[in-house]
Motif scaffolding. Structure first.
Motif, PDB file in Angstrom:
ATOM      1  N   HIS A   1       1.753  -3.879 -11.867  1.00  0.00           N
ATOM      2  CA  HIS A   1       2.309  -4.418 -10.619  1.00  0.00           C
ATOM      3  C   HIS A   1       3.773  -4.796 -10.800  1.00  0.00           C
ATOM      4  O   HIS A   1       4.614  -4.512  -9.932  1.00  0.00           O
ATOM      5  CB  HIS A   1       1.499  -5.638 -10.167  1.00  0.00           C
ATOM      6  CG  HIS A   1       0.100  -5.315  -9.750  1.00  0.00           C
ATOM      7  ND1 HIS A   1      -0.199  -4.724  -8.538  1.00  0.00           N
ATOM      8  CD2 HIS A   1      -1.086  -5.483 -10.384  1.00  0.00           C
ATOM      9  CE1 HIS A   1      -1.507  -4.565  -8.434  1.00  0.00           C
ATOM     10  NE2 HIS A   1      -2.063  -5.017  -9.542  1.00  0.00           N
ATOM     11  N   GLU A   2       4.104  -5.425 -11.928  1.00  0.00           N
ATOM     12  CA  GLU A   2       5.508  -5.784 -12.189  1.00  0.00           C
ATOM     13  C   GLU A   2       6.383  -4.522 -12.241  1.00  0.00           C
ATOM     14  O   GLU A   2       7.475  -4.490 -11.652  1.00  0.00           O
ATOM     15  CB  GLU A   2       5.624  -6.519 -13.529  1.00  0.00           C
ATOM     16  CG  GLU A   2       4.914  -7.857 -13.597  1.00  0.00           C
ATOM     17  CD  GLU A   2       4.982  -8.444 -15.003  1.00  0.00           C
ATOM     18  OE1 GLU A   2       6.035  -8.250 -15.677  1.00  0.00           O
ATOM     19  OE2 GLU A   2       4.005  -9.077 -15.438  1.00  0.00           O
TER      20      GLU A   2
ATOM     21  N   ARG B   1       6.831  -3.000  -8.686  1.00  0.00           N
ATOM     22  CA  ARG B   1       7.739  -3.811  -7.857  1.00  0.00           C
ATOM     23  C   ARG B   1       9.190  -3.583  -8.299  1.00  0.00           C
ATOM     24  O   ARG B   1      10.101  -3.468  -7.469  1.00  0.00           O
ATOM     25  CB  ARG B   1       7.371  -5.293  -7.941  1.00  0.00           C
ATOM     26  CG  ARG B   1       6.188  -5.681  -7.078  1.00  0.00           C
ATOM     27  CD  ARG B   1       6.065  -7.185  -6.914  1.00  0.00           C
ATOM     28  NE  ARG B   1       5.715  -7.852  -8.162  1.00  0.00           N
ATOM     29  CZ  ARG B   1       4.465  -8.046  -8.591  1.00  0.00           C
ATOM     30  NH1 ARG B   1       3.444  -7.625  -7.871  1.00  0.00           N
ATOM     31  NH2 ARG B   1       4.233  -8.685  -9.724  1.00  0.00           N
ATOM     32  N   GLU B   2       9.392  -3.537  -9.614  1.00  0.00           N
ATOM     33  CA  GLU B   2      10.738  -3.281 -10.129  1.00  0.00           C
ATOM     34  C   GLU B   2      11.215  -1.890  -9.704  1.00  0.00           C
ATOM     35  O   GLU B   2      12.368  -1.713  -9.290  1.00  0.00           O
ATOM     36  CB  GLU B   2      10.727  -3.396 -11.656  1.00  0.00           C
ATOM     37  CG  GLU B   2      12.092  -3.173 -12.299  1.00  0.00           C
ATOM     38  CD  GLU B   2      12.005  -3.244 -13.818  1.00  0.00           C
ATOM     39  OE1 GLU B   2      12.582  -4.194 -14.382  1.00  0.00           O
ATOM     40  OE2 GLU B   2      11.374  -2.346 -14.439  1.00  0.00           O
TER      41      GLU B   2
ATOM     42  N   ARG C   1      10.303  -0.181  -7.062  1.00  0.00           N
ATOM     43  CA  ARG C   1      10.610  -0.221  -5.628  1.00  0.00           C
ATOM     44  C   ARG C   1      11.997  -0.812  -5.400  1.00  0.00           C
ATOM     45  O   ARG C   1      12.806  -0.290  -4.630  1.00  0.00           O
ATOM     46  CB  ARG C   1       9.537  -1.053  -4.913  1.00  0.00           C
ATOM     47  CG  ARG C   1       9.635  -1.073  -3.410  1.00  0.00           C
ATOM     48  CD  ARG C   1       9.189   0.247  -2.822  1.00  0.00           C
ATOM     49  NE  ARG C   1       8.936   0.173  -1.410  1.00  0.00           N
ATOM     50  CZ  ARG C   1       7.864   0.690  -0.813  1.00  0.00           C
ATOM     51  NH1 ARG C   1       6.940   1.303  -1.514  1.00  0.00           N
ATOM     52  NH2 ARG C   1       7.721   0.614   0.479  1.00  0.00           N
ATOM     53  N   ARG C   2      12.256  -1.904  -6.099  1.00  0.00           N
ATOM     54  CA  ARG C   2      13.532  -2.614  -5.940  1.00  0.00           C
ATOM     55  C   ARG C   2      14.705  -1.766  -6.442  1.00  0.00           C
ATOM     56  O   ARG C   2      15.737  -1.650  -5.773  1.00  0.00           O
ATOM     57  CB  ARG C   2      13.441  -3.929  -6.718  1.00  0.00           C
ATOM     58  CG  ARG C   2      14.577  -4.891  -6.508  1.00  0.00           C
ATOM     59  CD  ARG C   2      14.269  -6.249  -7.123  1.00  0.00           C
ATOM     60  NE  ARG C   2      14.109  -6.183  -8.578  1.00  0.00           N
ATOM     61  CZ  ARG C   2      12.961  -6.398  -9.230  1.00  0.00           C
ATOM     62  NH1 ARG C   2      11.857  -6.692  -8.562  1.00  0.00           N
ATOM     63  NH2 ARG C   2      12.908  -6.329 -10.546  1.00  0.00           N
TER      64      ARG C   2
ATOM     65  N   ASP D   1      14.886   0.292  -2.519  1.00  0.00           N
ATOM     66  CA  ASP D   1      15.426  -0.752  -1.636  1.00  0.00           C
ATOM     67  C   ASP D   1      16.871  -0.447  -1.250  1.00  0.00           C
ATOM     68  O   ASP D   1      17.694  -0.088  -2.096  1.00  0.00           O
ATOM     69  CB  ASP D   1      15.348  -2.123  -2.316  1.00  0.00           C
ATOM     70  CG  ASP D   1      13.962  -2.734  -2.238  1.00  0.00           C
ATOM     71  OD1 ASP D   1      13.058  -2.062  -1.700  1.00  0.00           O
ATOM     72  OD2 ASP D   1      13.772  -3.867  -2.719  1.00  0.00           O
TER      73      ASP D   1
ATOM     74  N   GLU E   1      -4.134  -4.487  -3.355  1.00  0.00           N
ATOM     75  CA  GLU E   1      -2.947  -5.170  -3.887  1.00  0.00           C
ATOM     76  C   GLU E   1      -1.775  -4.198  -4.031  1.00  0.00           C
ATOM     77  O   GLU E   1      -0.641  -4.520  -3.664  1.00  0.00           O
ATOM     78  CB  GLU E   1      -3.271  -5.788  -5.249  1.00  0.00           C
ATOM     79  CG  GLU E   1      -4.244  -6.956  -5.201  1.00  0.00           C
ATOM     80  CD  GLU E   1      -4.587  -7.433  -6.608  1.00  0.00           C
ATOM     81  OE1 GLU E   1      -3.681  -7.471  -7.464  1.00  0.00           O
ATOM     82  OE2 GLU E   1      -5.766  -7.768  -6.851  1.00  0.00           O
TER      83      GLU E   1
ATOM     84  N   ASN F   1       3.602  -6.751  -0.866  1.00  0.00           N
ATOM     85  CA  ASN F   1       3.801  -6.751  -2.320  1.00  0.00           C
ATOM     86  C   ASN F   1       4.903  -5.796  -2.777  1.00  0.00           C
ATOM     87  O   ASN F   1       5.295  -5.815  -3.955  1.00  0.00           O
ATOM     88  CB  ASN F   1       2.494  -6.406  -3.038  1.00  0.00           C
ATOM     89  CG  ASN F   1       1.460  -7.502  -2.904  1.00  0.00           C
ATOM     90  OD1 ASN F   1       1.796  -8.648  -2.613  1.00  0.00           O
ATOM     91  ND2 ASN F   1       0.198  -7.161  -3.105  1.00  0.00           N
ATOM     92  N   HIS F   2       5.379  -4.940  -1.874  1.00  0.00           N
ATOM     93  CA  HIS F   2       6.505  -4.042  -2.188  1.00  0.00           C
ATOM     94  C   HIS F   2       6.246  -3.221  -3.456  1.00  0.00           C
ATOM     95  O   HIS F   2       7.051  -3.226  -4.392  1.00  0.00           O
ATOM     96  CB  HIS F   2       7.809  -4.833  -2.323  1.00  0.00           C
ATOM     97  CG  HIS F   2       8.202  -5.552  -1.077  1.00  0.00           C
ATOM     98  ND1 HIS F   2       8.706  -4.908   0.031  1.00  0.00           N
ATOM     99  CD2 HIS F   2       8.131  -6.871  -0.741  1.00  0.00           C
ATOM    100  CE1 HIS F   2       8.939  -5.795   0.988  1.00  0.00           C
ATOM    101  NE2 HIS F   2       8.598  -6.986   0.542  1.00  0.00           N
ATOM    102  N   GLU F   3       5.113  -2.516  -3.466  1.00  0.00           N
ATOM    103  CA  GLU F   3       4.804  -1.670  -4.618  1.00  0.00           C
ATOM    104  C   GLU F   3       4.769  -0.200  -4.189  1.00  0.00           C
ATOM    105  O   GLU F   3       5.779   0.487  -4.279  1.00  0.00           O
ATOM    106  CB  GLU F   3       3.497  -2.120  -5.273  1.00  0.00           C
ATOM    107  CG  GLU F   3       3.629  -3.531  -5.872  1.00  0.00           C
ATOM    108  CD  GLU F   3       2.408  -3.993  -6.633  1.00  0.00           C
ATOM    109  OE1 GLU F   3       1.773  -3.157  -7.293  1.00  0.00           O
ATOM    110  OE2 GLU F   3       2.080  -5.210  -6.569  1.00  0.00           O
TER     111      GLU F   3
END
Length: 555
Positions: A241-242, A245-246, A248-249, A253, A275, A281-283
């Motif tokens: 998940h970490e 998210r990273e 995606r960012r 983004d 999840e 959650n931006h995944e």
């Protein structure tokens, strides 16, 4: 553009090696794909997903990448790719690439550096470990742990040059990247941005839930001396998940445009998928899960198939629909490059070929989620009548054959399992016309064309309004024109019926009823089938369903 445009979209998967060959060398290529885009436009799909076309030694048909920023010469050039993406966009479609970053090829320059010495700056880009205490490199049982590889045998390969083992969850020529290393992650993100800058519209991420490994790499439960299933120590660990998210960012983004991210996730649960795909959650946008395509695996695994219990299949589909009803999103598929042909596996590819191909499509496509059409599925392409191992090309099937026979298993049973479930079934060339090699190539195809191409082909079906192709086209049209298909609630009906698949979709005042007889015998149905018929694969529609009849009603 609507940020969730993919909810009303249909994705078409291209396995480039087997799609269309423009050069006569027997291997599909990018120019061949470009030449057949009008077929996809006529079908009505929104997204073209390309299986890997990166430079590769092809130990695993391109899922072993040696250069992430180049096209393999067998498929063409970067100029061919740029032309393809321009033509895809010109037809109002998007192009998604396969992202294979759990592992690279052992011929990737990163790995060449990593294995060159323990003090190399890229040593820690991969997962290296010394032999087990008390053992010498290369001797039986010396592997750092007892994990088995997905492609049979241990998940570790001895490297005599530095006296250590490297981890490979797949083939020994596919060493796993070390995602704990931030330099690895940034190199991956930089490569993704490079492709997006070229116009790519997103990624299908290969086994992306396996990228985080337990730091201790512990042994898996197993009998002494036997290999164990290490999945609990690398499957869907919290750090995934970490990482997503990273990703995606760092990659998506702030970038203009509408993108699609789908994660292939073996062993993922409904709660985990929720999840991963929760927009908050931006995944990622959706996952590929495998529960429903594992239900016909017998005690001996996928090559030991058993008849599908439709009740179990419905229970699985309903659970995924329910868990991701309010939050998250489903991918809908029956076939891909790793699965046998859906009509041969779940339908009847003999007497009821057309009826069962269209019934299965109807049932799948009108669920809530994004449907995926694997190349040739829209034609009802079938498993191939392979006669012996010489006809096969797939490393997984060939490894299984060799090991099962060496273990003394019954040769006929082993071969039946490979014939039914082997990945080569999905990888025979697309059948474009009834001519030589099905119109796929003017040369000798890399794997034999199914002989039924003489009658089962795109040219014949485009001319026949009752064909499998036109049924798929109408299903896609329903998704594009009826909001209830995209946004409606889902409720399974007749969950315990062993042969009938029925459900309703509701949005406001609109109610769709989807009913299909997934058997070769007539089935009376205890539902009111008197509504307006929007689509049927067999006429007429009455209270008794004909074999493999599927009906979509506005109730």
């Amino acid at each position: 553009m609507d940020a969730q445009w993919w909810k009303s979209a249909v994705v078409y998967q291209v396995y480039p090696r087997s799609f269309a060959d423009s050069g006569g060398d027997g291997i599909g290529d990018l120019a061949g794909i470009t030449s057949r885009l009008d077929h996809l436009a006529a079908l009505g799909v929104d997204v073209v997903w390309l299986s890997p076309v990166y430079r590769s030694p092809h130990a695993d048909n391109g899922y072993d990448i040696s250069d992430y920023r180049d096209i393999d010469p067998v498929f063409g050039t970067l100029a061919d790719f740029d032309h393809l993406i321009g033509e895809v966009h010109a037809r109002g479609m998007k192009l998604v690439m396969d992202l294979v970053v759990n592992h690279t090829s052992d011929e990737h320059p990163w790995f060449a550096e990593s294995r060159s010495g323990k003090d190399n700056p890229k040593r820690d880009w991969y997962v290296w470990r010394p032999p087990r205490d008390g053992h010498e490199l290369g001797e039986p049982g010396a592997e750092p742990n007892n994990w088995s590889s997905f492609f049979s045998g241990p998940a570790w390969q001895a490297d005599p040059a530095t006296g250590e083992y490297y981890l490979h969850l797949f083939d020994r020529k596919q060493p796993d990247l070390n995602w704990d290393n931030p330099e690895v992650r940034e190199a991956v993100y930089d490569m993704m941005r490079w492709w997006l800058d070229r116009g790519v519209d997103g990624f299908r991420m290969d086994v992306i839930n396996l990228i985080a490994k337990h730091p201790d790499l512990p042994d898996a439960p197993a009998e002494p001396g036997a290999l164990g299933d290490g999945f609990p120590y690398y499957g869907t660990l919290p750090r995934v998940h970490e990482h997503l998210r990273e990703m995606r960012r760092e990659v998506f983004d702030g970038r203009e445009g509408g993108f699609l991210t789908v994660g292939e996730m073996p062993g993922v649960t409904t709660q985990q998928a929720r999840e991963f795909t929760d927009p908050a959650n931006h995944e990622i946008d959706m996952v590929f899960q495998f529960e429903h395509v594992s239900l016909d695996h017998g005690p001996g695994g996928k090559f030991d198939p058993v008849p599908l219990d439709l009740r179990a299949f419905k229970a699985s589909m309903a659970a995924w629909q329910g868990e991701l009803a309010e939050v998250g999103w489903n991918s809908l598929y029956l076939g891909n490059h790793d699965q046998p042909r859906a009509v041969s596996r779940f339908g009847d590819d003999d007497r009821w070929w057309r009826e069962s191909a269209t019934a299965l499509a109807t049932v799948l496509h009108l669920h809530r989620g994004t449907p995926y059409v694997y190349q040739g599925e829209e034609l009802g392409m079938t498993n191939s009548p392979f006669v012996d191992a010489e006809a096969l090309r797939d490393v997984e099937s060939l490894n299984h054959l060799r090991q099962a026979l060496a273990a003394g298993q019954d040769a006929d049973a082993v071969w039946r399992g490979v014939r039914a479930m082997g990945r080569d079934n999905a990888r025979t060339p697309v059948q474009w016309d009834g001519g030589t090699n099905g119109g796929f190539t003017t040369g000798t195809p890399w794997i034999a064309v199914n002989p039924n191409s003489s009658w089962l082909n795109a040219e014949a079906q485009r001319a026949d309004q009752a064909s499998v192709f036109h049924h798929y086209r109408r299903l896609i049209e329903l998704r594009h024109t009826l909001p209830v298909v995209v946004e409606g609630t889902f409720r399974m009906l007749l969950p315990e019926h062993p042969d009938v698949y029925a459900y309703e979709r509701v949005l406001g005042e609109e109610r769709l009823l989807v009913v299909a007889n997934l058997s070769g015998t007539e089935q009376p149905v205890d539902l009111d089938l008197g509504g307006e018929v929007l689509l049927a694969n067999v006429e007429p529609v009455g209270q008794v369903l004909a074999p493999w009849q599927a009906v979509v009603l506005r109730a």
